[in-house]
Design an enzyme around this catalytic site. Structure first.
Site, PDB file in Angstrom:
ATOM      1  N   HIS A   1       0.835  -1.203   0.000  1.00  0.00           N
ATOM      2  CA  HIS A   1       0.000   0.000   0.000  1.00  0.00           C
ATOM      3  C   HIS A   1       0.873   1.257   0.000  1.00  0.00           C
ATOM      4  O   HIS A   1       0.590   2.225  -0.720  1.00  0.00           O
ATOM      5  CB  HIS A   1      -0.926  -0.005   1.214  1.00  0.00           C
ATOM      6  CG  HIS A   1      -1.798  -1.217   1.291  1.00  0.00           C
ATOM      7  ND1 HIS A   1      -1.359  -2.410   1.822  1.00  0.00           N
ATOM      8  CD2 HIS A   1      -3.068  -1.423   0.882  1.00  0.00           C
ATOM      9  CE1 HIS A   1      -2.333  -3.301   1.749  1.00  0.00           C
ATOM     10  NE2 HIS A   1      -3.375  -2.734   1.180  1.00  0.00           N
ATOM     11  N   TYR A   2       1.921   1.238   0.812  1.00  0.00           N
ATOM     12  CA  TYR A   2       2.854   2.363   0.887  1.00  0.00           C
ATOM     13  C   TYR A   2       3.527   2.584  -0.461  1.00  0.00           C
ATOM     14  O   TYR A   2       3.598   3.710  -0.984  1.00  0.00           O
ATOM     15  CB  TYR A   2       3.888   2.070   1.975  1.00  0.00           C
ATOM     16  CG  TYR A   2       4.875   3.172   2.255  1.00  0.00           C
ATOM     17  CD1 TYR A   2       4.534   4.511   2.160  1.00  0.00           C
ATOM     18  CD2 TYR A   2       6.178   2.855   2.632  1.00  0.00           C
ATOM     19  CE1 TYR A   2       5.452   5.506   2.443  1.00  0.00           C
ATOM     20  CE2 TYR A   2       7.111   3.847   2.923  1.00  0.00           C
ATOM     21  CZ  TYR A   2       6.742   5.171   2.818  1.00  0.00           C
ATOM     22  OH  TYR A   2       7.664   6.147   3.096  1.00  0.00           O
ATOM     23  N   GLY A   3       4.014   1.486  -1.049  1.00  0.00           N
ATOM     24  CA  GLY A   3       4.663   1.587  -2.346  1.00  0.00           C
ATOM     25  C   GLY A   3       3.716   2.062  -3.437  1.00  0.00           C
ATOM     26  O   GLY A   3       4.106   2.828  -4.321  1.00  0.00           O
TER      27      GLY A   3
ATOM     28  N   VAL B   1       1.050   4.132  -3.225  1.00  0.00           N
ATOM     29  CA  VAL B   1       0.776   5.572  -3.194  1.00  0.00           C
ATOM     30  C   VAL B   1       2.017   6.368  -3.575  1.00  0.00           C
ATOM     31  O   VAL B   1       1.925   7.421  -4.230  1.00  0.00           O
ATOM     32  CB  VAL B   1       0.227   6.027  -1.825  1.00  0.00           C
ATOM     33  CG1 VAL B   1      -1.111   5.365  -1.539  1.00  0.00           C
ATOM     34  CG2 VAL B   1       1.194   5.757  -0.694  1.00  0.00           C
ATOM     35  N   LYS B   2       3.197   5.877  -3.198  1.00  0.00           N
ATOM     36  CA  LYS B   2       4.409   6.605  -3.547  1.00  0.00           C
ATOM     37  C   LYS B   2       4.738   6.468  -5.040  1.00  0.00           C
ATOM     38  O   LYS B   2       5.275   7.399  -5.655  1.00  0.00           O
ATOM     39  CB  LYS B   2       5.580   6.120  -2.693  1.00  0.00           C
ATOM     40  CG  LYS B   2       5.518   6.600  -1.243  1.00  0.00           C
ATOM     41  CD  LYS B   2       5.469   8.120  -1.149  1.00  0.00           C
ATOM     42  CE  LYS B   2       5.650   8.615   0.275  1.00  0.00           C
ATOM     43  NZ  LYS B   2       5.556  10.107   0.353  1.00  0.00           N
TER      44      LYS B   2
END
Length: 253
Positions: free
Chosen positions: A155-157, A159-160
């Site tokens: 999820h972090y990857g 959005v980034k």
């Protein structure tokens, strides 16, 4: 060092961690700083640090997940400083966890505070960055987007990576407006990283061994100083790139 003298920078999430480090470094380079974030007390403390060092800064309350709050921020900064020359999109809520564990709500919060907030701020700042004639946007991403094992970081990857795509698009579309748009991917001793180290000690120990320089970056001296340099004339021909500030850990090639 006054390479940014006469320029105004908005730095979101600048009450602590990487945002604070970037704000301090930009101020030392001569820029006037609009400190933006949700906790005004923290912003005021950073403003006092900058003032004590001879710089100029003001605190502006802003929730980057709220479109009206972002609009008010840009309007207030322009009223206070006369324009915007540098925009640093640092604020970001992070959803860490596996595909089955992260809720829709947390993922949406990460998206709203990350690429959507960056997009809104870039759009609102565009006319002022264009009027500057030397506008710069710095969006923060992460080397976690280059992990070979994305377990717990999907999820972090995601959005980034969205932020990186917007960075590249804006660089291509706004180059003729003399606006440079870059992304930086830092490893820094921020509260978020310290929390992760505390809660994942074994993974953290293994992670440190993958950093060629064998240390985490310092928020001001390593990350902030690099951002200030990227905003200056020495890097005036660099745009559309993702700049790793991670001690060589990730393979960005």
């Amino acid at each position: 060092m006054v390479m940014l003298e006469g320029r105004t920078a908005i730095v979101t999430g600048s009450g602590q961690g990487v945002g604070r480090g970037i704000a301090l470094a930009l101020a030392k380079a001569g820029a006037k700083i609009a400190l933006a974030g949700r906790t005004v007390e923290k912003l005021d403390a950073v403003a006092r640090e900058i003032a004590a060092a001879g710089g100029e800064a003001r605190a502006f309350a802003c929730n980057v997940k709220d479109a009206a709050s972002i609009e008010a921020l840009v309007a207030d900064v322009v009223a206070a400083f006369g324009g915007v020359d540098i925009l640093v999109n640092n604020a970001q809520e992070v959803a860490l966890g596996t595909i089955l564990s992260v809720s829709d709500t947390d993922f949406e919060a990460s998206f709203d505070s990350g690429p959507l907030a960056a997009l809104r701020l870039m759009r609102l700042c565009h006319p002022h960055l264009k009027a500057s004639g030397r506008g710069v946007v710095i969006n923060l991403t992460t080397s976690a987007t280059r992990r070979w094992d994305m377990a717990g970081f999907g999820h972090y990857g995601a959005v980034k990576r969205a932020t990186e795509s917007l960075t590249r698009a804006a660089a291509a579309e706004w180059g003729e407006d003399n606006i440079r748009v870059l992304a930086v991917a830092p490893h820094a001793d921020s509260p978020g990283l310290k929390w992760w180290i505390e809660h994942n000690p074994e993974e953290a120990a293994a992670f440190f061994k993958t950093i060629p320089l064998r240390r985490i970056g310092r928020c001001e001296e390593d990350i902030g100083a690099a951002v200030a340099a990227l905003c200056g004339p020495a890097f005036g021909y660099v745009t559309g790139a993702v700049i790793p500030l991670d001690g060589g850990q990730a393979n960005f090639a």
